[in-house]
Structures are given as C-alpha cells and as structure tokens.
Motif scaffolding. Structure first.
Motif: not given
Length: 439
Positions: A397-409
C-alpha cells in the motif's frame, strides 16, 4: 454444566450475575474469592457440543492458542486483561478484566447525527487501539459499537469481545471443524470477504469506517443503500461533510478489500492528515489575520483624519495591495515551514532505517506524510520499512501511494515488485519489475 448464581468455578470465581448468552456460550460477572475486597471480573464459558477425545484435544489446542493471544493483547491499557483460562468438566473458561462503562451504541443514537470533528476524534481513538492489535498481526473480526466501551473511570474507549475467541468457540461447538466457513462478525459491520470466512486486517478497517458513517448520518447499516452496480455504500446524500473525510471513509468501506487501507496504521494516518490540514488552515488564517492587523496598525498613523481628508482611489488600492502581499507572505512562510519539517522527519527515517531501528524509522516516515501527504519519498521509505518488518500488505500500500504521487518513481516500482514476490503474486511482480526496468 449450567452455571447458577452463587456457584463457584475454578475454585475461586463466584458467579454474581449473567451478562449475556449466545451460540458460543455464556458470559457472567464473577467475584474472585482469592483476592481481598470487591474484585469482580468477567467469566466466559465455552461449551463444546461434542466431547469425544479428538474434539476435546483440538479444542484444548485452539483454546490455549487464543488465550495466549488475549493475554498478549491485554498489555494494552484499552483492551481488557486476561486473568486466567482453564478447563473444568470438559468446558472452557476465560476470566477477564471487568470494564465498567457504556458501549458506543449509547452515543451513536439512531436519528441523531454526530458532527465531523467528533467523528474524526472517535475514529482516531478506535484506530489507535486497533493499530496495536494489527501490529501483532491479529484481526479483531467483530468491531461494532457494542464491542467498544466508554470506560467510566477515565472516559477512554476500550475494545472488547475479539472475534478470534468466537471462532475458536464455534469450532469447539462444531466438533473441531477448522475450515474457513464460519462467518464471524456483526452484520452491517462485516465486509463480504469476512462473511465468506476470509477476514483480512482491512476487514477491521471496514467496520471502523461503518461506525463513522453511522455516526455522521444517524442511520443504521441496514438503512444505507448499496450502489446496484458496484456494491459500494451510498451515503453522501445523507449528510454534508468535507471532501477529505468523505474520501477517507469511502476508502475505509470499499467493497474490494484490496482498495481499503490495509491496516489501522494507514487509516489513522489518513485521518491525522485531515486533522493536521484543518489545524494548518486555521493557523494560517490566524497568522494572516494577525499580520493584516499589524500592517493596518502600522499604516494607521500615515492615514489622514477622516474628518479632514478622504482617501483617493489609488491610495485605497495601494494599501489593499500591501495588506494582500502581507497575507500571501504569511501563507508562504507557513507552507515553507511545513515542507521543511516533513523533509526533516524523512531524513530521520532514512537514518533510523539504515541503523535497522525499524519502529523509529516507521514513526519518522509517518510523521513526514502526516505533514505532507504528497511526499512520495516518505511513502517509499515507509514501504521499505514495512517490507523489512515483513508487513507485506502494508508495504504494498505504501509503495502504491508513492507511485500514485510519482508514476515514474522507479525505486517504488522495484519495491512493489519485491513485495508482490513475497506475497506470491508473481504476475504482478513481473509487471512491476518491468516498469522499474523501463524507467
């Protein structure tokens, strides 16, 4: 054995009155006669239907396991302590702390709507206790207003009646059947996957979200309609609340358990962000107002006496511009401080993670995203820490939050792949690794 008033069990617990009765057994208030004074406690009796050796052996094993869990949970001040557990005449007994107080059904009255701030505060307190439970990798399974008591002595909420005990007792009643077919929980507060016998940590989050919606709308769960196509609860037309709270509650009660917050920690984090944002907005407004008053006071001596002179239009515009710039500057300073503070907490998290002090690292990353919810590196750090702690669903869930904010992360995509691999969801892991490689 049917217990009666005045009867003593376990050689020390004298039955005073009956509290309740259900399919899994009976509950009594008893007095511990081995201690001086008025030492009352709660005694739960679990009665097997079958008493063959195999069933009793299975029952003893399950009962002992769950008793150990209850003893572990009782170390939290807002969960009843387990004093004893024992078997007598092929029946099983739990002895727990008696909590004096009324349950939340006395506060969440049908037809009465609780205001937004009170609901947020209520949910935060429930989730604080539930966070401890989830950190032990335990699912409560029966969160509802009647299983949350407002303790009379200090006004704190106490979480009671863990569904794990009901599952064990049901298995005892059914002759040792340990299949995942028993639906534990209260209708209306029990999500679909739990009703089917497959509870998750997020099943508890659904129940807490339902308590929030029930409190806000003044309706019971069965009075809330479901969307015919999605199965989602329709409640926004019943009450006006902030978009942030509505979105948070919607995520808590999603029909698909994978779309909900995956633990009490993450749900609490979302509510805390709302509270912090509200406080920041209030403080910004106050700061701006103070600055405006200060500027107005400083330019007051420069203004002519009203009786002798009337301001020209360009002068009014000039003074208004000065005040507006001052207010904008105050907002900028508040937001700049907010950002720097989040970065500081993130840096602390990175240090703690490097030192493998995972709990402190997680707390630091949590503080960073509480201050700045769109801070992708802090979500990434949270994912790394949860992964190290082997909390894989929460890490995902935490990784998904980061990707949602920055899709190119790319680092978040890599972390997502490693987490899905641990969860044995290999197709998703391959896709995540491919995304990381492409980036």
């Amino acid at each position: 054995m049917n217990l009666g008033l005045g009867q003593t069990i376990g050689g020390r617990y004298k039955i005073i009155r009956q509290l309740g009765q259900g399919g899994f057994g009976q509950t009594f208030v008893a007095e511990d006669q081995h201690l001086p004074g008025d030492n009352q406690c709660v005694v739960k009796q679990l009665k097997p239907v079958a008493t063959d050796p195999l069933t009793l052996q299975t029952a003893r094993r399950l009962f002992e396991t769950e008793a150990k869990i209850l003893h572990q949970l009782g170390s939290h001040e807002q969960i009843p302590q387990l004093f004893a557990y024992f078997e007598e005449n092929q029946e099983f007994y739990l002895v727990q702390e008696l909590i004096e107080g009324e349950d939340l059904s006395q506060e969440l009255v049908p037809g009465q709507q609780v205001n937004e701030d009170q609901i947020i505060s209520l949910l935060q307190e429930i989730l604080e206790v539930l966070k401890f439970v989830h950190q032990q990798r335990i699912i409560h399974r029966d969160i509802n207003p009647q299983n949350i008591l407002r303790r009379k002595s200090d006004g704190k909420l106490v979480l009671i009646d863990f569904g794990a005990v009901k599952q064990v007792s049901t298995q005892i009643l059914e002759g040792g059947n340990t299949g995942f077919t028993v639906a534990i929980g209260t209708p209306g507060y029990r999500p679909s996957e739990q009703a089917n016998g497959y509870p998750k940590l997020s099943s508890d989050i659904y129940a807490v979200g339902m308590i929030g919606i029930v409190g806000l709308t003044g309706l019971r769960p069965h009075q809330l309609p479901l969307h015919p196509d999605t199965g989602e609860i329709t409640w926004h037309n019943q009450i006006s609340v902030s978009a942030e709270l509505a979105d948070t509650l919607d995520k808590m009660v999603c029909y698909d358990f994978r779309e909900r917050y995956q633990s009490a920690t993450l749900a609490l984090q979302a509510l805390t962000t709302i509270t912090n944002n509200n406080n920041t907005n209030t403080n910004t407004t106050k700061t701006g107002a103070t600055l405006v008053l200060g500027i107005a006071s400083s330019i007051q001596p420069l203004l002519p006496k009203p009786r002798r002179f009337k301001l020209k239009r360009y002068q009014v515009l000039m003074y208004t511009g000065v005040i507006g710039l001052g207010f904008a500057a105050s907002v900028f300073m508040v937001n700049a401080f907010k950002g720097a503070n989040a970065t500081d907490w993130y840096n602390r998290g990175e240090t703690f993670l490097e030192l493998k002090r995972y709990e402190q690292a997680l707390n630091a990353y949590n503080r960073a995203v509480e201050i700045r919810s769109e801070y992708a590196p802090a979500w990434q750090g949270q994912g790394k820490t949860l992964f190290a702690l082997k909390y894989y669903e929460e890490a995902l869930n935490a990784y998904d939050q980061a990707i949602q904010i920055e899709p190119d992360y790319s680092a978040a995509w890599k972390g997502r792949g490693k987490t899905l691999e641990q969860l044995e969801r290999y197709d998703g892991a391959i896709k995540a690794f491919n995304s990381a490689l492409e980036l």
